[in-house]
Each structure stands twice: as C-alpha cells, then as structure tokens.
Design an enzyme around this catalytic site. Structure first.
Site, mmCIF file in Angstrom:
data_model
loop_
_atom_site.group_PDB
_atom_site.id
_atom_site.type_symbol
_atom_site.label_atom_id
_atom_site.label_comp_id
_atom_site.label_asym_id
_atom_site.label_seq_id
_atom_site.Cartn_x
_atom_site.Cartn_y
_atom_site.Cartn_z
ATOM 1 N N ASP A 184 44.108 54.046 12.108
ATOM 2 C CA ASP A 184 42.870 54.541 12.462
ATOM 3 C C ASP A 184 42.771 55.938 13.156
ATOM 4 O O ASP A 184 42.153 56.693 13.174
ATOM 5 C CB ASP A 184 42.365 53.509 13.553
ATOM 6 C CG ASP A 184 41.624 52.369 12.919
ATOM 7 O OD1 ASP A 184 40.981 52.593 12.163
ATOM 8 O OD2 ASP A 184 41.354 51.434 13.731
ATOM 9 N N LEU A 185 44.179 56.420 13.266
ATOM 10 C CA LEU A 185 44.506 57.572 13.982
ATOM 11 C C LEU A 185 44.741 58.838 12.863
ATOM 12 O O LEU A 185 44.422 60.039 13.298
ATOM 13 C CB LEU A 185 45.112 57.543 15.116
ATOM 14 C CG LEU A 185 44.728 57.072 16.313
ATOM 15 C CD1 LEU A 185 45.734 56.603 17.264
ATOM 16 C CD2 LEU A 185 43.764 57.501 17.123
#
Length: 414
Positions: A184-185
């Site tokens: 997600d990052l």
C-alpha cells in the site's frame, strides 16, 4: 512563487481515493504544496479510513466513537492538508459537478478497482474531453487492464503475489507478512513520481495523460531489484533469516539487553569487526582475509559475532564496533524510532493534530522526508471533517450560488 510555498503551489488535485494507497499519494502531493480537494461519498461515511479504529476523542484514544467530532487516527494521518467535499458519484447529476472540478484542476488521482471509473463515466477518456491538460493518475491492484475474476487488491494479497513474503525468515519458515503495509505504501510513491513527470510534460506540451500504477507491479519491481533466482542458482539460499551470508559480516545479533544490526561487507569494515571482538589476529586468516573467503565461511563468522555479543550489553557491543569504524546500530522499537531527534527536527515525523482536540501526547504521523533549500513542505493543517469544505469549494472555486448548492443537497448529489 513565494519562497515559503511548496513546489506544487498553484496546482489543484482532485482526490477520488480511499483507504491507504491512494490517500498516501495525495498526502504527499498536499505536503508539496498542491491544493488537494478530497471527494468523498456521503452515503458511505466518506473515506473508509474515517471508520478505522482507534479514534481520538475528547477523552483521549478510544476504540469507538463517542461524539461527532471524534476522528480516526488513520484519517488524522492521511487527511492532513486536504479539503473535503461530498459528492455521490453514482448520482447522474454528480458528473456535471465533477467535471466542473476537473476544469479547475491539474491532476486527478483515483484508486478505484479497474473499470469502475469507466462505469461511472469519469474515466480518463471522459475527463480528457473536459480538460485536455489533466494528468489522471490511477492506482490499482493490478493495473488499468484489471485481472479475471474479482481481483481484490488488499496489501496482504499483493505481498503474497509479489514474492516478498518469501524473502524474509529462515529457510522452511512459513511466509512472513511485513508488518508495514508495504504494498500500500510503495505504489503511491511510484504514482507521485509518475504524476510529477506527467505534470512537467503537460506544462511543456499542453497535453495531459493517464498515469497507470499497479500495487503488484510496484512491489514486484522492488523484489526484482535483488536477483534471487541467480543467487539461488549459485548456492545462496533465498531466505537467510537474521543474516545475509553473501555480504558477511551482515545481519542482526542479540545482546544481553537487545539486538543490534551490523553491515560490514568490505575488507575495512570486516577488519574493524574482528578487531572490535578482540580477534584482530584473524585479519590475515585465509577464511576471513577477503570478501569471497568471508562469504564462503559466513556461517562460522556470524557464529563468532553471535558468541561475542551474547554475554555483552548492547552499549558495550556498539561502543566497541564504533571505536573501530564498523557500521552498526541498535534495533529500535517503533516508539523510540519515531521520537528520534534527527527525524523530528527535520519534520520527517510530525505530531498528529486533531482539528478540535489538538495533539494527543505520543501520537505521531509521517511527514515529508524531503528537505528543500528554498521551498517548504508542510502537513500542519489537520484533516478535514467529512464534507467540511463542500460549500466553500462549490461557491468559491466553481461559482455555484446558494440555491444551486441547496438543490444539489436536496437531490442527494452532495
């Protein structure tokens, strides 16, 4: 431009994102000075992050909301520097409002599942007709083409598919999920890189474009930075646990009161390690005198380091390594790490502030880990309430009168 402004001052971003991957990308754009207008679905309570426990309340951190002003820590972190407008994109009349926003914007960022924006009539093809200069960035699990079936892209699914779960731990261990939601990052970092490159191109050519970033591709590209297949073919195991034999001495080791990490693959650093352990006489030993020899005898060398460190304190071990110029550091817990004076003074980690309750002691969030010599980077403005800026944006930016705004509310558009 005022030298106190961020480098993206004057740029407007329409933020259609939710959860983490998309909101982190627009958070970075906001920190760089862009005006970020967050479009949230009023019928679903806005961004899903607003409903992530825990919440900051008048009584401190709680697992449940107790008042309308309570806000999730997730939203406090991801919503900073943004304005919020409610807009039900499934309502037919919403497209007119959305396209008016697009006419006044430079960038659109969305992280819907593949195909959703087309069904809503707000995909790049539709937006380009309204504003040919627009940079339209899509962050999805597998790319704009999608995948057969559901293709749900949660961080753990992406970690599983990317191979990263099989790069940590000992041989034979179960797959290890990274505690940090790395899938997600990583994708939003590439999304911001692509967005800024496309903005530069649009300024030069007058034409925008679609920037298509996948979570799977982003994380897998990082896995591919290490040639794991090639390494295995010459005898290096894929998973090596706390050490990295091909870079020996390299890894984490335990002391009487904690752990430390050492990174000493060069001859100079390896000699310093042996000297720190009181084994300087082994510098000319054929097992340790060259990098290749140390790799061949990595298990023996790492065993020596482990035996030396085990009866000593971390302070004693690190002091000895430091005296001999060896790169080493304590393994810190997250609470200690985010309070480091270096990162807080550079505002790479900053206190999180609730718009009404202020800062709750011990609550920190990511800053922008970039320090400019002239421009500023700022995330001090707290996250907005759901739809807090709807009237201001529709009236101030789009020029809608009160009657029109009221009508849109009555019709369920806002």
């Amino acid at each position: 431009m005022n030298t106190a402004d961020g480098p993206l001052a004057g740029k407007t971003v329409i933020d259609l994102t939710t959860a983490l991957a998309g909101p982190y990308a627009t958070l970075l754009l906001a920190s760089l000075g862009a005006r970020v207008i967050k479009v949230e679905n009023p019928s679903r309570g806005g961004d899903s992050s607003r409903n992530n426990s825990p919440y900051v309340t008048a009584d401190g951190l709680q697992m449940r909301r107790s008042a309308p002003d309570d806000m999730s820590v997730s939203m406090m972190a991801r919503g900073r520097g943004k304005e919020s407008i409610t807009l039900n994109l499934k309502h037919p009349e919403s497209r007119g409002v959305f396209f008016d926003l697009v006419r006044n914007a430079d960038i659109v960022v969305e992280n819907f599942s593949a195909g959703v924006t087309r069904r809503l009539g707000i995909d790049y093809a539709a937006v380009q007709q309204v504003n040919p200069r627009i940079v339209y960035t899509s962050i999805s699990g597998f790319g704009a083409q999608g995948v057969p079936g559901e293709g749900k892209a949660m961080d753990t699914i992406i970690q599983a598919l990317s191979g990263v779960m099989m790069t940590a731990g000992e041989p034979g261990d179960a797959p290890i999920r990274f505690g940090l939601p790395i899938g997600d990052l990583v994708a939003p970092l590439f999304a911001v890189i692509g967005t800024l490159a496309a903005v530069m191109d649009a300024e030069a050519t007058g034409e925008g474009q679609h920037v298509d970033v996948s979570m799977l591709g982003s994380l897998t590209s990082l896995v591919a930075c290490e040639p794991f297949d090639a390494l295995e073919s010459v005898g290096f195991p894929l998973r090596t646990g706390a050490v990295v034999p091909r870079l020996a001495p390299f890894g984490t080791f335990q002391t009487t009161d904690g752990w430390f990490a050492i990174c000493a693959p060069t001859d100079q650093f390896a000699e310093g390690t042996l000297a720190a352990m009181g084994s300087g006489d082994l510098v000319d030993d054929p097992r340790f005198s060259s990098r290749d020899a140390r790799v061949t005898h990595a298990e023996e060398l790492h065993g020596m380091i482990a035996d030396w460190a085990a009866p000593r304190s971390s302070a004693e071990v690190l002091s000895a390594l430091e005296r001999h110029g060896v790169p080493a550091a304590p393994v810190r817990d997250t609470a200690t790490a985010v309070r480091d004076d270096i990162v807080t003074s550079r505002r790479e980690v900053v206190p999180l502030v609730h718009p009404r309750y202020g800062h709750l002691e011990g609550l920190y969030g990511s800053g922008l880990p970039v320090v400019f010599s002239r421009s500023s980077a700022d995330l001090s403005r707290p996250a907005p309430g759901l739809g807090e800026h709807t009237a201001d944006i529709l009236g101030g930016l789009l020029g809608y009168d009160d009657e029109r705004v009221d009508a849109l509310r009555r019709d369920g558009v806002l």
